[in-house]
Design a protein around this motif. Sequence first.
Motif, mmCIF file in Angstrom:
data_model
loop_
_atom_site.group_PDB
_atom_site.id
_atom_site.type_symbol
_atom_site.label_atom_id
_atom_site.label_comp_id
_atom_site.label_asym_id
_atom_site.label_seq_id
_atom_site.Cartn_x
_atom_site.Cartn_y
_atom_site.Cartn_z
ATOM 1 N N SER A 88 0.801 -1.227 0.000
ATOM 2 C CA SER A 88 0.000 0.000 0.000
ATOM 3 C C SER A 88 0.828 1.269 0.000
ATOM 4 O O SER A 88 0.398 2.299 -0.516
ATOM 5 N N GLY A 89 2.024 1.228 0.576
ATOM 6 C CA GLY A 89 2.833 2.440 0.664
ATOM 7 C C GLY A 89 2.314 3.375 1.743
ATOM 8 O O GLY A 89 1.365 3.073 2.465
ATOM 9 N N LEU A 90 2.948 4.519 1.858
ATOM 10 C CA LEU A 90 2.559 5.493 2.870
ATOM 11 C C LEU A 90 1.210 6.117 2.549
ATOM 12 O O LEU A 90 0.934 6.412 1.386
ATOM 13 N N PRO A 91 0.380 6.332 3.558
ATOM 14 C CA PRO A 91 -0.906 6.989 3.315
ATOM 15 C C PRO A 91 -0.712 8.368 2.685
ATOM 16 O O PRO A 91 0.199 9.105 3.058
ATOM 17 N N THR A 92 -1.549 8.672 1.721
ATOM 18 C CA THR A 92 -1.497 9.973 1.058
ATOM 19 C C THR A 92 -2.936 10.405 0.784
ATOM 20 O O THR A 92 -3.870 9.813 1.314
ATOM 21 N N ALA A 93 -3.122 11.416 -0.016
ATOM 22 C CA ALA A 93 -4.483 11.826 -0.354
ATOM 23 C C ALA A 93 -5.138 10.757 -1.219
ATOM 24 O O ALA A 93 -4.496 10.151 -2.074
ATOM 25 N N GLU A 94 -6.415 10.515 -0.992
ATOM 26 C CA GLU A 94 -7.192 9.564 -1.781
ATOM 27 C C GLU A 94 -6.605 8.151 -1.726
ATOM 28 O O GLU A 94 -6.192 7.576 -2.728
#
Length: 287
Positions: A88-94
């Motif tokens: 998923s990777g780091l949380p970001t927008a959307e």
Amino acid sequence: MTKAASQYEAPSRVPVGVDPTRASIARVYDAFLGGKDNYAIDREVFERVKKVAPEAQDLAWSNRNFLIRAVRFLVDQGGIRQFLDCGSGLPTAENTHQVAQRIAPEARVVYVDNDPVVIAHGNALLEENDYTNFVSADIFQPQQVLQNPEVCRHLNFDEPIALLQVGTLHHYTADNGGELMREYIEALAPGSFVAISHFYNPETPEHQALATRMEDVFIHSPMGSGRFRTKAELMKFIPGLEIIPPGPGLEPDIVLSDLWWPDGPLLRPLSQVEECSAAVVARKPIG
């Protein structure tokens, strides 16, 4: 202190279990997207790629924007209410859960990553979201993911699931990626979907040269991975699946990430780098 450690200035506060002298896939993508949750070693990868492809940032945005459009489609048209988001990777927008739950609040999302920074940020983001969870596992070990108790508790594999491999499989550098994906696909119920975006070698004279240069930089950078595969190689990731047409009136196929059901007509030409990112959505046959 080792030579490698002395070359990079670590932040004053480093999360437990994080080595700031080794590049992280999640943090490198964060650097490509202009985020702040990365270290000097991660930004070095970004700067190296920019030297051979000034529009390198487009790679990350092609992945991110495809993810948003694909998730909307999977919830709205595909009727999917369960997502397994690998790497998923780091949380970001959307993020996936935000896109999905805006349409269907009951949609369940399980994010899988093995980066401690990702897990810490993700858990903080989702403290009050009962339908979304983060799991620590190696996405390139399918059984480690599929047999994880938290994955099995939150997702029902007897019902259709959307498996997302967005911007992940190009970091699997072995040649048996098709077998890896087959393990995932065999665990999915009929009617499930797989969405993939991947660094792409279009095999045209101009873009093949660029893809080869970028691949060389990624593989020989501190990250050590980033294969640009051809369409024939990408087809091996979706064995036995039915490809969804990538646009109105188009035949089922793998296409450039930015051309998979775009939000509207393209008013500018794609950059050279955008020509080197491909995507596909495919469904496991019913019956």
